[in-house]
Motif scaffolding. Sequence first.
Motif, PDB file in Angstrom:
ATOM      1  N   CYS A  59       0.844  -1.186   0.000  1.00  0.00           N
ATOM      2  CA  CYS A  59       0.000   0.000   0.000  1.00  0.00           C
ATOM      3  C   CYS A  59       0.885   1.244   0.000  1.00  0.00           C
ATOM      4  O   CYS A  59       1.777   1.358   0.828  1.00  0.00           O
ATOM      5  CB  CYS A  59      -0.906  -0.019   1.217  1.00  0.00           C
TER       6      CYS A  59
ATOM      7  N   ILE B  71       0.236   4.039   0.937  1.00  0.00           N
ATOM      8  CA  ILE B  71      -0.039   4.907   2.081  1.00  0.00           C
ATOM      9  C   ILE B  71       0.575   4.351   3.352  1.00  0.00           C
ATOM     10  O   ILE B  71       1.318   5.036   4.045  1.00  0.00           O
ATOM     11  CB  ILE B  71      -1.552   5.086   2.266  1.00  0.00           C
ATOM     12  N   CYS B  72       0.238   3.107   3.653  1.00  0.00           N
ATOM     13  CA  CYS B  72       0.683   2.567   4.933  1.00  0.00           C
ATOM     14  C   CYS B  72       1.698   1.443   4.766  1.00  0.00           C
ATOM     15  O   CYS B  72       2.314   1.020   5.734  1.00  0.00           O
ATOM     16  CB  CYS B  72      -0.520   2.085   5.731  1.00  0.00           C
TER      17      CYS B  72
ATOM     18  N   CYS C 122      -4.628  -0.638   0.336  1.00  0.00           N
ATOM     19  CA  CYS C 122      -4.973  -1.813   1.116  1.00  0.00           C
ATOM     20  C   CYS C 122      -6.416  -1.715   1.609  1.00  0.00           C
ATOM     21  O   CYS C 122      -7.046  -2.710   1.913  1.00  0.00           O
ATOM     22  CB  CYS C 122      -4.011  -1.964   2.292  1.00  0.00           C
TER      23      CYS C 122
ATOM     24  N   CYS D 246      -7.189   4.013   3.249  1.00  0.00           N
ATOM     25  CA  CYS D 246      -5.940   4.494   2.666  1.00  0.00           C
ATOM     26  C   CYS D 246      -6.204   5.173   1.327  1.00  0.00           C
ATOM     27  O   CYS D 246      -5.547   6.134   0.967  1.00  0.00           O
ATOM     28  CB  CYS D 246      -4.961   3.333   2.495  1.00  0.00           C
TER      29      CYS D 246
HETATM   30 ZN   LIG Z   1      -2.911   1.090   3.434  1.00  0.00          ZN
END
Ligand SMILES: [Zn+2]
Length: 66
Positions: A5, A7-8, A24, A28
């Motif tokens: 992901c 983002i995370c 994910c 996100c």
């Molecule tokens: Zn994520």
Amino acid sequence: MPRACPICGKPVLPRTENRAFPFCSARCRLLDLGKWLGEDYRIPGPRPGDGVEAPESPQEPEGDDA
Ligand SMILES: [Zn+2]
């Protein structure tokens, strides 16, 4: 090799099982969207002269040259 992901960094489920692909989760995806929006739409600060009503010009009597 699972996709991460953006983002995370968590592993992202394949598109077929993941509506939020390539993220994910929907969370996100929203975070990424908000990030882009935040860059595109910078909220301008209060502009000078905006929201300030122009002062009404006082009614001057004509012919006040005496
Ligand atoms: Zn994520």
